[in-house]
Design an enzyme around this catalytic site. Structure first.
Site, PDB file in Angstrom:
ATOM      1  N   CYS A 187      39.901  44.599  33.055  1.00  0.00           N
ATOM      2  CA  CYS A 187      40.819  45.737  33.074  1.00  0.00           C
ATOM      3  C   CYS A 187      40.398  46.835  32.081  1.00  0.00           C
ATOM      4  O   CYS A 187      39.281  47.326  32.119  1.00  0.00           O
ATOM      5  CB  CYS A 187      42.236  45.231  32.811  1.00  0.00           C
ATOM      6  N   HIS A 188      41.268  47.173  31.149  1.00  0.00           N
ATOM      7  CA  HIS A 188      40.992  48.230  30.185  1.00  0.00           C
ATOM      8  C   HIS A 188      40.027  47.824  29.075  1.00  0.00           C
ATOM      9  O   HIS A 188      39.705  48.642  28.213  1.00  0.00           O
ATOM     10  CB  HIS A 188      42.296  48.740  29.570  1.00  0.00           C
TER      11      HIS A 188
END
Length: 193
Positions: free
Chosen positions: A119-120
Site C-alpha cells: 500500500c502506502h
C-alpha cells in the site's frame, strides 16, 4: 526451514490489517518479528487505522487497534535482520522523514535482503530512493511516488502481489494471501500440507 529474524518498521496510523496480519502470520510460521517505531520502545504502542473500501472515490479511515511494539527502535540494527516488512497506511508518509528509518530501508536493498512493502509503504521506499528501475505495486494514489522515484508502477488487482528481486509489493490488505505467500517464498519458508 531456518527461522528468520524480521524487522517491521511501523508508525502511528499505519493500516491496522497491514500491521497486525503480517506480524501475526510471520510469527505463526516460526519467524521472529520485531516491530519498531522511531522514538518508541518495546511495550509502547502505535495507533493504527482501518482503511476500508465502501464505495467512495477513496478508502474510508476509522480508528484501529493499539498495536504494541515488541522492540525498541533505538536498539535495533538493520544488519542483525534477515528481512524487512513495511506496512502501509499513513505511517510511511512521516516515517520517511526520519534519516535512521531511511538508512535502515536502504540497508535491506543494498544487501539484497527480502523486503515486503504494501500500500502506502511505497512512499517510504520512494523517500529512501530505492525504487529506481524497480517494479513496485502500491495503493493507486501512490503511483506518482513510485514513478517520480524512477520505479515502474505495477498496476495489478487489489488482491494481487508482485515480486521483483528482493521486493514483494501489493496494493492493499486484500492482497495479504498473495503478498504474504510471495514473501514467504523469498524467506525460503516452506509450509507442509
Amino acid at each position: 526451514m531456518a527461522a528468520k529474524k524480521i524487522l517491521m518498521i511501523c508508525g502511528d496510523y499505519c493500516e491496522d490489517y497491514e500491521t497486525m496480519v503480517p506480524f501475526q502470520a510471520l510469527l505463526a510460521v516460526g519467524h521472529t518479528v520485531h516491530a519498531v517505531c522511531p522514538d518508541k520502545k518495546a511495550g509502547d504502542h502505535i495507533k493504527t487505522a482501518i482503511h476500508d473500501f465502501e464505495g467512495a472515490q477513496t478508502y474510508s479511515e476509522k480508528p484501529g487497534h493499539n498495536f504494541v511494539l515488541n522492540a525498541s527502535f533505538a536498539e535495533v540494527q538493520a544488519t542483525q535482520y534477515d528481512a524487512l516488512v513495511l506496512p502501509g497506511g499513513r505511517g510511511p508518509e512521516y516515517l520517511r522523514t526520519y534519516p535512521a528509518v531511511v538508512a535502515m530501508v536502504r540497508h535491506f536493498f543494498d544487501t539484497n535482503k527480502p523486503v515486503a512493502a504494501i500500500c502506502h509503504a511505497a512512499q517510504l521506499l520512494a523517500g529512501a530512493k530505492v525504487l529506481k528501475e524497480r517494479t513496485c505495486s502500491a495503493y493507486p494514489a501512490c503511483r506518482a511516488e513510485v514513478e517520480l522515484a524512477g520505479g515502474i508502477y505495477a498496476d495489478i488487482a487489489v488482491d494481487s502481489a508482485v515480486t521483483e528481486g528482493n521486493l514483494v509489493s501489493a496494493p492493499a490488505w486484500p492482497a495479504h494471501p498473495a503478498w504474504i505467500a510471495q514473501f514467504l517464498v523469498l524467506l525460503g519458508t516452506r509450509i507442509q500440507h
